[in-house]
Enzyme design. Structure first.
Site, mmCIF file in Angstrom:
data_model
loop_
_atom_site.group_PDB
_atom_site.id
_atom_site.type_symbol
_atom_site.label_atom_id
_atom_site.label_comp_id
_atom_site.label_asym_id
_atom_site.label_seq_id
_atom_site.Cartn_x
_atom_site.Cartn_y
_atom_site.Cartn_z
ATOM 1 N N SER A 275 -24.805 -12.721 1.642
ATOM 2 C CA SER A 275 -23.366 -12.503 1.540
ATOM 3 C C SER A 275 -23.070 -11.201 0.792
ATOM 4 O O SER A 275 -23.491 -10.141 1.218
ATOM 5 C CB SER A 275 -22.709 -13.711 0.874
ATOM 6 O OG SER A 275 -21.322 -13.675 1.009
ATOM 7 N N ASP B 230 -17.447 -8.152 3.948
ATOM 8 C CA ASP B 230 -18.724 -8.187 3.245
ATOM 9 C C ASP B 230 -19.856 -8.168 4.269
ATOM 10 O O ASP B 230 -19.595 -8.144 5.482
ATOM 11 C CB ASP B 230 -18.777 -9.401 2.312
ATOM 12 C CG ASP B 230 -18.777 -10.727 3.044
ATOM 13 O OD1 ASP B 230 -18.376 -10.766 4.228
ATOM 14 O OD2 ASP B 230 -19.166 -11.746 2.444
ATOM 15 N N ASP C 132 -21.857 -10.272 5.659
ATOM 16 C CA ASP C 132 -21.949 -11.280 6.722
ATOM 17 C C ASP C 132 -20.595 -11.616 7.333
ATOM 18 O O ASP C 132 -20.472 -12.531 8.146
ATOM 19 C CB ASP C 132 -22.659 -12.546 6.233
ATOM 20 C CG ASP C 132 -21.882 -13.298 5.169
ATOM 21 O OD1 ASP C 132 -21.214 -12.643 4.344
ATOM 22 O OD2 ASP C 132 -21.948 -14.540 5.139
ATOM 23 N N ASP D 280 -17.689 -12.920 6.410
ATOM 24 C CA ASP D 280 -16.854 -14.115 6.223
ATOM 25 C C ASP D 280 -15.795 -13.890 5.152
ATOM 26 O O ASP D 280 -14.907 -14.721 4.965
ATOM 27 C CB ASP D 280 -17.697 -15.360 5.919
ATOM 28 C CG ASP D 280 -18.522 -15.253 4.649
ATOM 29 O OD1 ASP D 280 -18.491 -14.179 3.999
ATOM 30 O OD2 ASP D 280 -19.207 -16.236 4.313
#
Length: 460
Positions: free
Chosen positions: A106, A250, A252, A254
């Site tokens: 993340s 970010d 990833d 999400d």
């Protein structure tokens, strides 16, 4: 120690001794434990597990170990390649898989990686399931497949396209209105999978986009957490003029943050607030965010005649409560938008499409939209404790001391005052208490937080 084992997965820095960092031996152990849980759950559909990853430098290595281990456990693997967390979540459902593993740390820096673990619904494991994975891993209670029952491997590169198509098909996404608006935006995709999928999404919406840090090489150009102190480059670009807004994700994809046309932050906490305002204007209903998220979501929800509820911190806690109360929109104040009409997971693509639709329909500037929402400021502090400190006892004393205020103790202690709040929550990985506070001014937010911190110090 940089290997963190928790109910939400395993994460750590790459390299170093086994058991102390994220290395092939521990990746094998936890992947095996996860596969064992899935097998024992008795919900296997197609003996299939989806694997997706962000663009981290270590991603290829971790992916190879994960995929080989799953095959050794007897599962067929569908590798969807460089993919966002929400894309992988959706892929589990679309491929009718038994689960999924997302290889991403993340917002953590480049030396970190992690395994995020999904169930057959493409949602994160719950607390009991996460604890069982840890137990199985500690006991090394695995049974690998014999040579005639090993899993097979294949790749599927169609999931990005399907994800974009699913976003465009949402009833509240008006792609035509967005195209007519002729938006010009700047995007910081922080050298990860946002640089792969967001150009295609924005192209489909007719948005002209300039990308910063676009190459998905995992060598992050700055600290990847989408906070103001890390976003000077895109903020300076917007201040040059000629753009309608900035979009930041970010690694990833999400988490989602917006920047106004004048180069000022829209406010990460206000990503969910603004999208919820748009959704509620068309589908009134309940909303959910976690205890550490801004009060502005409650205000906006009540303005639309809906009911707001707060969950414990953690995406699985948010989605569980959303299902319980039938929320039409929810998420987390860190820029995580969860829209059940799409799926129960934070999804920056969904957030972008809904926000641009709202902006196109209102015909206003991003800075003008921000002024329509209640203005709160948040402060984030921490209290360092001795490893032997009884944190639970301290929090019980705080709760008793403020019993005449509105107190929520589902996750630490949150004290709601008339126009401000403070949330004290113990860390699962460090001997600290996290102290989040919010008030009408930044000074007041910091002051009320430090007031509670002093109360705790006096108790030690």
């Amino acid at each position: 120690m940089t290997l963190i084992k928790s109910i939400s997965g395993i994460r750590g820095t790459i390299g170093g001794p086994a058991g102390d960092t994220l290395n092939p031996l521990d990746i094998v152990k936890f992947t095996s434990a996860y596969a064992t849980l899935i097998r024992r759950a008795g919900k296997t559909q197609n003996n299939r597990i989806v694997v997706g990853r962000d663009a981290r430098i270590s991603g290829e290595m971790v992916k190879n170990v994960v995929c080989g281990t799953l095959m050794g456990m007897g599962f067929d693997v569908v590798n969807i390649g460089l993919a966002t967390t929400p894309t992988t979540e959706l892929a589990v459902r679309w491929l009718e898989a038994d689960g999924g593993i997302i290889i991403t740390a993340s917002h953590n820096p480049r030396q970190w990686n992690a395994l995020k673990l999904l169930n057959c619904e493409g949602e994160f494991l719950n607390k009991a399931e996460g604890e069982e994975v840890l137990r199985i891993a500690a006991a090394e209670d695995f049974l690998y497949a014999d040579v005639d029952h090993m899993g097979h491997y294949c790749e599927d590169n169609t999931m990005d396209r399907r994800h974009i198509e699913s976003v465009l098909a949402l009833e509240l996404v008006d792609a035509e209105a967005v195209r007519k608006a002729g938006f010009r935006v700047v995007v910081d995709s922080i050298n990860s999978v946002g640089g792969v999928i967001l150009p295609e999404l924005l192209k489909a919406l007719g948005v002209e986009a300039k990308f910063l840090n676009a190459e998905p090489n995992g060598d992050f150009a700055h600290n990847p957490e989408p906070l103001k102190q890390n976003l000077g480059g895109i903020m300076d670009e917007l201040k040059k003029g000629g753009y309608d807004m900035g979009i930041v994700v970010d690694p990833d994809v999400d988490r989602l943050a917006f920047i106004q046309e004048d180069g000022e932050m829209f406010g990460e906490e206000y990503t969910l607030v603004s999208v919820a305002d748009y959704v509620l204007s068309h589908t009134p209903g309940a909303t959910v965010s976690n205890l550490s998220s801004t009060r502005a979501l409650r205000d906006v929800t009540e303005k639309h005649g809906g009911k707001y509820s707060a969950s414990a911190v953690g995406e699985v806690n948010v989605t569980t409560l959303m299902k319980k109360v039938g929320a039409v929109i929810g998420g987390e104040g860190n820029g995580g938008v969860i829209y059940p009409a799409s799926h129960y997971g934070r999804d920056a693509l969904v957030g972008i499409a809904l926000f641009l639709t709202q902006l196109a329909q209102k015909g206003c500037k991003v800075s003008e939209l921000r002024k329509t929402y209640p203005n709160y400021f948040m402060a984030k502090n921490r209290i360092d404790l001795q490893p032997t400190t009884d944190v639970d006892a301290i929090l019980e004393k705080v709760k008793e001391l403020y019993k005449n205020e509105q107190v929520n103790d589902i996750d630490g202690v949150k004290i709601d005052f008339a126009d401000r709040w403070v949330h004290l929550r113990k860390s699962n990985t460090e001997p600290i208490i996290r102290v989040y506070s919010e008030a009408p001014t930044a000074e007041d937010a910091d002051a009320i937080g430090k007031q509670l911190m002093q109360v705790v110090y006096d108790m030690q």
